[in-house]
Design an enzyme around this catalytic site. Structure first.
Site, PDB file in Angstrom:
ATOM      1  N   ARG A  30       0.668  -1.115   0.076  1.00 29.12           N
ATOM      2  CA  ARG A  30      -0.093  -0.074  -0.033  1.00 29.12           C
ATOM      3  C   ARG A  30       0.908   1.201  -0.137  1.00 29.12           C
ATOM      4  O   ARG A  30       0.697   2.304  -0.751  1.00 29.12           O
ATOM      5  CB  ARG A  30      -0.912   0.337   1.233  1.00 29.12           C
TER       6      ARG A  30
ATOM      7  N   TYR B  46     -17.683  16.845 -14.609  1.00 29.11           N
ATOM      8  CA  TYR B  46     -17.890  15.542 -14.437  1.00 29.11           C
ATOM      9  C   TYR B  46     -19.163  15.298 -13.349  1.00 29.11           C
ATOM     10  O   TYR B  46     -18.872  15.776 -12.474  1.00 29.11           O
ATOM     11  CB  TYR B  46     -16.882  14.515 -14.415  1.00 29.11           C
TER      12      TYR B  46
ATOM     13  N   ASP C 167      -8.639  19.265 -13.303  1.00 26.63           N
ATOM     14  CA  ASP C 167      -8.971  18.018 -14.130  1.00 26.63           C
ATOM     15  C   ASP C 167      -8.596  18.137 -15.509  1.00 26.63           C
ATOM     16  O   ASP C 167      -9.113  18.653 -16.302  1.00 26.63           O
ATOM     17  CB  ASP C 167     -10.221  17.616 -13.802  1.00 26.63           C
TER      18      ASP C 167
ATOM     19  N   LYS D  18      -9.316   7.106 -18.600  1.00 31.67           N
ATOM     20  CA  LYS D  18      -9.672   7.544 -20.049  1.00 31.67           C
ATOM     21  C   LYS D  18      -8.381   7.667 -20.965  1.00 31.67           C
ATOM     22  O   LYS D  18      -8.030   6.428 -21.121  1.00 31.67           O
ATOM     23  CB  LYS D  18     -10.362   9.029 -19.741  1.00 31.67           C
TER      24      LYS D  18
HETATM   25  O1  P1T Z   1     -14.305   7.178 -13.353  1.00 35.09           O
HETATM   26  P1  P1T Z   1     -12.919   7.362 -12.763  1.00 35.09           P
HETATM   27  O2  P1T Z   1     -12.056   6.858 -13.201  1.00 35.09           O
HETATM   28  O3  P1T Z   1     -13.665   7.492 -11.363  1.00 35.09           O
HETATM   29  O4  P1T Z   1     -13.071   9.044 -13.112  1.00 35.09           O
HETATM   30  C1  P1T Z   1     -13.849   9.847 -12.570  1.00 35.09           C
HETATM   31  C2  P1T Z   1     -13.891  11.034 -13.651  1.00 35.09           C
HETATM   32  C3  P1T Z   1     -13.097  12.377 -13.286  1.00 35.09           C
HETATM   33  N1  P1T Z   1     -12.841  13.452 -13.969  1.00 35.09           N
HETATM   34  C4  P1T Z   1     -13.463  13.189 -15.398  1.00 35.09           C
HETATM   35  C5  P1T Z   1     -13.233  14.454 -16.085  1.00 35.09           C
HETATM   36  C6  P1T Z   1     -14.337  12.152 -15.595  1.00 35.09           C
HETATM   37  O5  P1T Z   1     -14.732  12.233 -17.035  1.00 35.09           O
HETATM   38  C7  P1T Z   1     -14.409  11.096 -14.890  1.00 35.09           C
HETATM   39  C8  P1T Z   1     -15.089   9.962 -15.392  1.00 35.09           C
HETATM   40  N2  P1T Z   1     -15.960  10.231 -16.287  1.00 35.09           N
HETATM   41  C9  P1T Z   1     -16.758   9.201 -16.819  1.00 35.09           C
HETATM   42  C10 P1T Z   1     -17.039   7.886 -16.598  1.00 35.09           C
HETATM   43  C11 P1T Z   1     -17.757   9.791 -18.223  1.00 35.09           C
HETATM   44  O6  P1T Z   1     -18.118   8.972 -19.211  1.00 35.09           O
HETATM   45  O7  P1T Z   1     -17.652  10.848 -18.256  1.00 35.09           O
END
Ligand code: P1T
Length: 378
Positions: A46, A98, A170, A195
């Site tokens: 961890r 988001y 972000d 992503k």
């Molecule tokens: O899904 P995750 O890895 O926990 O990430 C969250 C997140 C944070 N910031 C942005 C700009 C994001 O687009 C996302 C996650 N977004 C999607 C799952 C979506 O389809 O827009």
């Protein structure tokens, strides 16, 4: 060193033990110690994992930061950076972002004593007007998910510096290939590495980079103390994906640009939101802080009936949440990614029932355009 060379070589050096050209996957929970207090610098997974450390080193270099820390998802990364704040602190956040980040802020973090003001980040005056004596963080996305609006990062960094707050960005939609907020004055960059950084729709992962030694120290502590860490396989996959980030992003962006230009001329499409189009209201600002405009486009089709028939008829694009993979995806934000944003706020932002979001992949653009064309006919 330039971007692609860094992506392929920093953190990616051959294994010291065997010479393996690819960083080994250290799938272990712990490390043998020779005697009490005598070990090789690795104690418990961890706290440290060699595959994770290499990936953190690579991403820190790509964002131009001092350090980076990896987490189990993008949302865990956002939560972890928030944990450097304390009860009573105030955050100015983008209102267009988001839906999961909005949900985290309004339903979880507020219960721990943080307060939030949600503002339209297109105008820095809105941020200045929201400043309180206890404002400790300005948090934005740019381009935003899903409306593709742009925050002026240089101006926002100046505001944050003036009040001694952190500017957190972000950078998921642009990736460090197209935008490096730390170089524009931001203090922290967050990614859903699920992503573009992962890039193949085969992992969930998050990462935070910073150029502040103080933030780095606090974040490292939180990473270990809270423990929202990723498994080593995800870190290994991200190292693999970093090597092609520049080629993938170029193709995502050139495909998206061609599609956006075609859709803008198509009378069946009411509006096209893509910062690469000269008609985008913030195109000049986007061009001043990005080296390219990415692979995300949102289009307004007019109503739920049109959105339904388009997403049903489209074939090469898959209807799914998420974005940034090599394969094209289509998403209906109102019913999928942005359901937790209040209706009144969604409508004000333009997140309507007729809005459809395209994550343009790296397939042959002719096939993508033909697919969109036939889906619009339905
Ligand atoms: O899904 P995750 O890895 O926990 O990430 C969250 C997140 C944070 N910031 C942005 C700009 C994001 O687009 C996302 C996650 N977004 C999607 C799952 C979506 O389809 O827009």
């Amino acid at each position: 060193m330039k971007f692609a060379t860094k992506a392929i070589h920093i953190g990616q050096q051959p294994d010291e033990l065997t010479g393996a050209v690819t960083v080994p996957l250290y799938q272990t929970s712990t490390y043998a110690q020779e005697e009490i207090g005598k070990h090789k610098g690795w104690e418990y997974a961890r706290t440290q994992n060699p595959t994770r450390s290499r990936w953190e080193e690579c991403l820190a270099a790509l964002e131009g930061g001092l350090a980076a820390y990896a987490f189990g998802s993008g949302s865990a990364a956002v939560d972890s950076i928030m944990r450097i704040l304390s009860a009573g602190d105030h955050v100015i956040m983008a209102e267009d972002m988001y839906g999961g980040t909005y949900r985290l802020a309004t339903t979880v973090l507020t219960r721990f004593g943080l307060t939030f003001s949600f503002v339209d980040m297109r105008d820095p005056a809105n941020v200045e007007a929201a400043i309180q004596p206890n404002t400790k963080m300005i948090y934005t996305e740019t381009p935003t998910n899903p409306m593709m609006t742009i925050t002026d990062l240089r101006t926002m960094a100046a505001i944050a510096d003036k009040i001694g707050a952190l500017l957190v960005v972000d950078n998921t939609f642009a990736s460090p290939y197209f935008q490096r907020p730390l170089e524009l004055g931001a203090h922290v960059v967050v990614h859903s590495a699920t992503k573009y950084l992962g890039g193949h729709s085969d992992l969930v992962h998050g990462i935070v980079a910073t150029n502040s030694a103080d933030v780095a120290e606090r974040l490292k502590f939180i990473q270990n103390a809270v423990g929202a860490v990723p498994g080593p396989l995800e870190c290994w996959l991200c190292l693999r994906s970093a090597k092609t980030l520049h080629v993938r992003m170029e193709r995502h962006a050139s495909n998206a640009m061609q599609i956006a230009i075609a859709l803008e001329k198509d009378p069946r499409v009411k509006a096209v939101h893509y910062p690469g189009l000269p008609s985008h209201p913030q195109h000049k600002l986007a061009a001043s802080q990005m080296n390219g405009f990415g692979g995300m486009i949102s289009i307004e089709l007019g109503g739920i009936a049109q959105a339904k028939s388009f997403t049903k008829a489209i074939k090469v694009f898959t209807l799914a949440e998420s974005l940034g993979g090599v394969e094209s995806l289509v998403c209906h934000p109102v019913s999928m990614t942005h359901g937790s944003i209040p209706v009144e706020q969604r409508e004000r932002l333009g997140i309507t029932e007729g809005l459809v979001r395209l994550s343009v992949g790296i397939e042959d653009v002719e096939d993508l355009m033909a697919d969109i064309d036939q889906a619009l006919h339905n």
